[in-house]
Design a protein around this motif. Structure first.
Motif, PDB file in Angstrom:
ATOM      1  N   ASP A  78      -7.629   6.534  40.279  1.00  0.00           N
ATOM      2  CA  ASP A  78      -7.018   7.608  41.100  1.00  0.00           C
ATOM      3  C   ASP A  78      -6.952   7.197  42.633  1.00  0.00           C
ATOM      4  O   ASP A  78      -8.327   8.040  42.476  1.00  0.00           O
ATOM      5  CB  ASP A  78      -5.822   8.587  40.846  1.00  0.00           C
ATOM      6  N   HIS A  79      -6.833   6.915  43.312  1.00  0.00           N
ATOM      7  CA  HIS A  79      -7.274   6.481  44.886  1.00  0.00           C
ATOM      8  C   HIS A  79      -7.063   8.296  44.869  1.00  0.00           C
ATOM      9  O   HIS A  79      -8.492   8.539  46.493  1.00  0.00           O
ATOM     10  CB  HIS A  79      -6.128   6.052  45.891  1.00  0.00           C
ATOM     11  N   ARG A  80      -6.669   8.881  45.210  1.00  0.00           N
ATOM     12  CA  ARG A  80      -6.287  10.690  45.601  1.00  0.00           C
ATOM     13  C   ARG A  80      -7.182  11.345  45.406  1.00  0.00           C
ATOM     14  O   ARG A  80      -7.860  12.499  45.834  1.00  0.00           O
ATOM     15  CB  ARG A  80      -4.960  11.430  44.750  1.00  0.00           C
ATOM     16  N   ALA A  81      -7.786  11.578  44.249  1.00  0.00           N
ATOM     17  CA  ALA A  81      -9.470  11.750  43.462  1.00  0.00           C
ATOM     18  C   ALA A  81     -11.129  10.512  43.848  1.00  0.00           C
ATOM     19  O   ALA A  81     -11.709  11.786  43.999  1.00  0.00           O
ATOM     20  CB  ALA A  81      -9.401  11.136  42.311  1.00  0.00           C
ATOM     21  N   ALA A  82     -10.894   9.864  44.964  1.00  0.00           N
ATOM     22  CA  ALA A  82     -12.291   9.654  45.272  1.00  0.00           C
ATOM     23  C   ALA A  82     -12.493  10.309  46.794  1.00  0.00           C
ATOM     24  O   ALA A  82     -11.860  10.784  46.952  1.00  0.00           O
ATOM     25  CB  ALA A  82     -11.154   7.951  46.142  1.00  0.00           C
ATOM     26  N   PRO A  83     -13.667  10.333  46.215  1.00  0.00           N
ATOM     27  CA  PRO A  83     -14.148  10.955  47.671  1.00  0.00           C
ATOM     28  C   PRO A  83     -14.332  11.198  48.998  1.00  0.00           C
ATOM     29  O   PRO A  83     -13.508  11.554  49.493  1.00  0.00           O
ATOM     30  CB  PRO A  83     -15.616  11.261  47.184  1.00  0.00           C
ATOM     31  N   GLY A  84     -14.184   9.015  49.091  1.00  0.00           N
ATOM     32  CA  GLY A  84     -13.328   8.897  50.269  1.00  0.00           C
ATOM     33  C   GLY A  84     -12.135   9.601  51.092  1.00  0.00           C
ATOM     34  O   GLY A  84     -12.108  10.056  52.053  1.00  0.00           O
ATOM     35  N   PHE A  85     -11.898   9.407  50.201  1.00  0.00           N
ATOM     36  CA  PHE A  85     -10.231   9.479  50.354  1.00  0.00           C
ATOM     37  C   PHE A  85      -9.838  11.315  50.822  1.00  0.00           C
ATOM     38  O   PHE A  85      -9.470  11.935  51.621  1.00  0.00           O
ATOM     39  CB  PHE A  85      -8.858   9.586  48.936  1.00  0.00           C
ATOM     40  N   ARG A  86     -11.059  12.210  49.558  1.00  0.00           N
ATOM     41  CA  ARG A  86     -10.814  13.634  49.807  1.00  0.00           C
ATOM     42  C   ARG A  86     -10.845  14.124  51.143  1.00  0.00           C
ATOM     43  O   ARG A  86     -10.982  15.192  51.495  1.00  0.00           O
ATOM     44  CB  ARG A  86     -11.355  13.892  48.236  1.00  0.00           C
ATOM     45  N   GLU A  87     -12.589  13.278  51.254  1.00  0.00           N
ATOM     46  CA  GLU A  87     -12.750  13.960  52.692  1.00  0.00           C
ATOM     47  C   GLU A  87     -12.055  13.582  53.753  1.00  0.00           C
ATOM     48  O   GLU A  87     -12.025  14.209  54.750  1.00  0.00           O
ATOM     49  CB  GLU A  87     -14.312  13.169  52.712  1.00  0.00           C
ATOM     50  N   ILE A  88     -11.183  12.322  53.937  1.00  0.00           N
ATOM     51  CA  ILE A  88     -10.397  12.068  54.971  1.00  0.00           C
ATOM     52  C   ILE A  88     -10.009  13.199  55.040  1.00  0.00           C
ATOM     53  O   ILE A  88      -8.708  13.660  55.718  1.00  0.00           O
ATOM     54  CB  ILE A  88     -10.258  11.063  55.304  1.00  0.00           C
ATOM     55  N   VAL A  89      -8.916  14.038  53.958  1.00  0.00           N
ATOM     56  CA  VAL A  89      -7.623  14.621  54.065  1.00  0.00           C
ATOM     57  C   VAL A  89      -8.220  16.193  53.902  1.00  0.00           C
ATOM     58  O   VAL A  89      -8.219  16.404  54.644  1.00  0.00           O
ATOM     59  CB  VAL A  89      -6.745  15.000  52.397  1.00  0.00           C
ATOM     60  N   ILE A  90      -9.327  16.593  53.983  1.00  0.00           N
ATOM     61  CA  ILE A  90      -9.988  18.147  54.441  1.00  0.00           C
ATOM     62  C   ILE A  90     -10.089  17.852  55.449  1.00  0.00           C
ATOM     63  O   ILE A  90      -9.675  18.783  56.333  1.00  0.00           O
ATOM     64  CB  ILE A  90     -11.254  18.066  53.242  1.00  0.00           C
ATOM     65  N   ALA A  91     -10.436  17.024  56.330  1.00  0.00           N
ATOM     66  CA  ALA A  91     -11.084  16.861  57.364  1.00  0.00           C
ATOM     67  C   ALA A  91      -9.864  16.827  58.396  1.00  0.00           C
ATOM     68  O   ALA A  91      -9.891  17.610  59.645  1.00  0.00           O
ATOM     69  CB  ALA A  91     -12.126  15.703  57.916  1.00  0.00           C
ATOM     70  N   ASP A  92      -8.851  16.393  58.340  1.00  0.00           N
ATOM     71  CA  ASP A  92      -7.604  15.983  58.755  1.00  0.00           C
ATOM     72  C   ASP A  92      -6.508  15.877  57.881  1.00  0.00           C
ATOM     73  O   ASP A  92      -5.856  14.456  57.107  1.00  0.00           O
ATOM     74  CB  ASP A  92      -7.238  15.022  59.881  1.00  0.00           C
ATOM     75  N   PRO A  93      -6.072  17.039  57.684  1.00  0.00           N
ATOM     76  CA  PRO A  93      -4.454  16.999  56.298  1.00  0.00           C
ATOM     77  C   PRO A  93      -3.603  16.423  57.015  1.00  0.00           C
ATOM     78  O   PRO A  93      -2.695  15.480  55.796  1.00  0.00           O
ATOM     79  CB  PRO A  93      -4.365  18.826  56.278  1.00  0.00           C
ATOM     80  N   ARG A  94      -3.576  16.312  58.020  1.00  0.00           N
ATOM     81  CA  ARG A  94      -1.954  15.111  58.822  1.00  0.00           C
ATOM     82  C   ARG A  94      -2.582  14.065  58.454  1.00  0.00           C
ATOM     83  O   ARG A  94      -1.944  12.753  59.740  1.00  0.00           O
ATOM     84  CB  ARG A  94      -1.692  16.063  60.382  1.00  0.00           C
ATOM     85  N   HIS A  95      -3.883  13.654  58.590  1.00  0.00           N
ATOM     86  CA  HIS A  95      -4.252  11.254  58.531  1.00  0.00           C
ATOM     87  C   HIS A  95      -3.183  10.838  58.174  1.00  0.00           C
ATOM     88  O   HIS A  95      -2.740  11.578  56.546  1.00  0.00           O
ATOM     89  CB  HIS A  95      -5.365  11.510  57.616  1.00  0.00           C
ATOM     90  N   ARG A  96      -3.045   9.702  58.366  1.00  0.00           N
ATOM     91  CA  ARG A  96      -2.019   8.781  58.109  1.00  0.00           C
ATOM     92  C   ARG A  96      -2.981   7.647  57.830  1.00  0.00           C
ATOM     93  O   ARG A  96      -3.591   6.738  58.468  1.00  0.00           O
ATOM     94  CB  ARG A  96      -0.826   8.609  59.610  1.00  0.00           C
TER      95      ARG A  96
END
Length: 149
Positions: A78-96
């Motif tokens: 699951d891509h949502r569990a990937a550290p790189g994905f999570r880091e982006i979401v934590i830094a910018d929850p509105r990231h597109r």
């Protein structure tokens, strides 16, 4: 067309029919509907695999069939569990995110289990379903969604 609620919490403006919003978890029903409408039309088949339709994806995933993606028995990470994905979401929850690149977050990972052997929900399955729909039609998923659903 009918709208209800508040489209902008800051201004209190109502939503407009041409507003865009993130549907998140609701989208899985739509990707499944698009895929099954295409299957009903003869392309793709439920047994078509990632290797046949999306050969750019990791070879370890090539045996996964469309039916397994739809049933969440694919074993895709699951891509949502990937550290790189999570880091982006934590830094910018509105990231597109570009949905066509989401699987890149887990492209280096093996399957979590043999396809068809277990059920585990993975958002990556829904992304792969949409990518397969694009691959068999040569059209963008957004167009297919508007036409078929």
């Amino acid at each position: 067309m009918y709208t209800a609620g508040t489209g902008d919490l800051t201004t209190g403006k109502p939503p407009r029919p041409d507003d865009r919003l993130r549907v998140a978890g609701v989208s899985k029903a739509y990707s499944g509907a698009v895929a099954l409408r295409l299957v009903d039309r003869g392309l793709p088949a439920l047994v078509d695999t990632i290797g046949e339709r999306l050969p750019r994806l990791p070879k370890a995933w090539h045996a996964v069939a469309l039916l397994q993606l739809l049933r969440h028995t694919s074993g895709l990470p699951d891509h949502r569990a990937a550290p790189g994905f999570r880091e982006i979401v934590i830094a910018d929850p509105r990231h597109r995110f570009d949905s066509r690149r989401l699987l890149d977050f887990v492209a280096g990972e093996p399957l979590r289990f043999a396809p068809g052997s277990l059920y585990t929900y993975a958002n990556s399955d829904n992304i792969a379903v949409a990518l397969m729909a694009e691959a068999v039609t040569g059209r963008r998923y957004e167009e297919l969604l508007a036409e078929l659903v």
